[in-house]
Write an enzyme that holds these catalytic residues in place. Structure first.
Site, PDB file in Angstrom:
ATOM      1  N   TYR A   1      -3.311   3.582   2.433  1.00 25.58           N
ATOM      2  CA  TYR A   1      -3.358   3.831   3.877  1.00 25.58           C
ATOM      3  C   TYR A   1      -4.594   4.641   4.258  1.00 25.58           C
ATOM      4  CZ  TYR A   1      -2.640   5.993   8.361  1.00 25.58           C
ATOM      5  OH  TYR A   1      -2.853   6.442   9.655  1.00 25.58           O
TER       6      TYR A   1
ATOM      7  N   TYR B   1       0.839  -1.201   0.000  1.00 25.69           N
ATOM      8  CA  TYR B   1       0.000   0.000   0.000  1.00 25.69           C
ATOM      9  C   TYR B   1       0.870   1.246   0.000  1.00 25.69           C
ATOM     10  CZ  TYR B   1       1.123   0.535   4.992  1.00 25.69           C
ATOM     11  OH  TYR B   1       1.789   0.706   6.180  1.00 25.69           O
ATOM     12  N   CYS B   2       0.288   2.353  -0.442  1.00 28.29           N
ATOM     13  CA  CYS B   2       0.902   3.678  -0.271  1.00 28.29           C
ATOM     14  C   CYS B   2      -0.169   4.585   0.313  1.00 28.29           C
ATOM     15  CB  CYS B   2       1.504   4.200  -1.574  1.00 28.29           C
ATOM     16  SG  CYS B   2       0.343   4.405  -2.955  1.00 28.29           S
ATOM     17  N   TRP B   3      -0.141   5.875   0.017  1.00 26.68           N
ATOM     18  CA  TRP B   3      -1.088   6.791   0.659  1.00 26.68           C
ATOM     19  C   TRP B   3      -2.525   6.539   0.195  1.00 26.68           C
ATOM     20  CZ3 TRP B   3      -2.768   9.362   4.438  1.00 26.68           C
ATOM     21  CH2 TRP B   3      -3.673  10.419   4.305  1.00 26.68           C
TER      22      TRP B   3
END
Length: 361
Positions: free
Chosen positions: A132, A103-105
């Protein structure tokens, strides 16, 4: 390429399975920068930045000051180089059945780029839809659901009575314990900041609380200290606070002399650094007046710290705590007394054993 998009809720459900176990994830990878990761991250996640702190700032500045196309070209070069380093360092020795969650932002380019390359290698990749941000929304929604079935038992008692020590003793006896002060890195009073130990972010605290809540068995009681709404600068989740305030109380009682001695031990950094203690007391000027605080400072500098601690308890902490308990905890007037002979571990172990026995632990 094998990339599967999954919702934050599905990711959370599978995170209940230990990492590496069948049906779970092999690794959880946070593709954001180091600072974003430090602010908060999924439990057990490792940090493989697609852009590090400096690179993220550089690309963001170019995006604003030049244009998106130039920023994307430079960003792509940096991301490609970082992914190559991650593969060289972490991936070359991994088996084909390795299956990470990434995952990222917001589940965009940073996690997407890493997932694309790893998927092309032949790994089965899981990518959180919404990243996230979606996970954060999911745990905020999930906390009340985790709180609802739990049976909280509130350890109350005035400052210095040994509530935290009793929580440790209860945990040693096998009881379920929610230590909010430990999660918040703060001792929950105007003097409660621990030198050299910064508090986590509010998001990190929420995640730590959620992680603790999901580990508890609803069939067994959960012991927790009688906290106010805030532990230092951090707010306890509203649903948890309301449940605590409506739960049975067990008042830990300890003599005043023992309480003073306990605080001298637990707050030894004030004993060792008198100037620090005096600076912290400035926070009480508005409540107790400058003359009183100045008198305490004089006693501190003349070596009578125990007298100051005693007066702080009798004049400030005890009346403030008593009125707060009556105002906020609905069952405080029916609290069960738990008397400790002294502040030492053996005495608190006996209290913990009696509490466990009475509550069927």
């Amino acid at each position: 390429m094998s990339v599967t998009f999954i919702s934050a809720q599905d990711a959370i459900a599978r995170m209940a399975i230990p990492l590496g176990a069948p049906g779970g994830f092999s690794t959880i990878i946070d593709a954001r920068s180091e600072d974003e990761y430090a602010l908060d991250h999924l439990p057990g996640a490792v940090n493989w930045p697609s852009l590090n702190n400096e690179e993220r700032i550089f690309v963001g500045t170019m995006y604003k000051q030049v244009n998106a196309f130039e920023a994307q070209k430079h960003g792509a070069a940096m991301v490609a180089a970082n992914i190559a380093r991650h593969i060289q360092r972490e991936v070359l020795a991994l088996p084909k059945h390795w299956q990470p969650l990434i995952y990222c932002w917001r589940g965009g380019k940073r996690s997407g780029s890493l997932s694309l390359v790893l998927g092309q290698i032949g790994f089965k990749i899981n990518l959180i839809e919404g990243g996230y941000k979606a996970f954060r929304a999911a745990i905020v929604e999930d906390i009340p659901k985790r709180v609802a079935p739990l049976q909280f038992k509130v350890i109350s008692g005035p400052t210095g009575s040994g509530k935290t020590r009793l929580l440790y003793a209860l945990a040693a006896e096998g009881a379920q314990v929610l230590d909010l002060e430990d999660l918040a890195s703060h001792r929950s009073s105007v003097l409660g900041h621990i030198p050299g130990q910064p508090q986590p972010s509010q998001k990190r605290f929420d995640t730590l609380v959620w992680q603790a809540l999901r580990s508890f068995d609803p069939a067994r009681p959960v012991f927790v200290e009688s906290e106010s709404r805030k532990v230092g600068n951090l707010s306890i989740p509203e649903s948890l606070m309301l449940a605590m305030r409506d739960s049975p109380c067990f008042e830990l009682q300890l003599s005043l002399d023992e309480r003073v001695a306990l605080l001298m031990e637990d707050y030894n950094f004030f004993v060792d650094d008198k100037d620090l203690f005096c600076r912290r007391l400035d926070a009480l000027v508005a409540i107790r007046g400058k003359a009183v605080v100045d008198a305490w400072k004089e006693q501190i500098h003349t070596g009578h710290i125990d007298n100051v601690v005693r007066e702080l308890l009798v004049l400030h902490y005890d009346p403030t705590y008593a009125s707060s308990m009556v105002r906020n905890f609905t069952q405080t007037n029916q609290a069960t007394a738990c008397v400790a002979d002294n502040r030492h571990a053996e005495s608190l172990r006996k209290v913990a054993q009696a509490l466990c026995q009475s509550q069927g632990v």
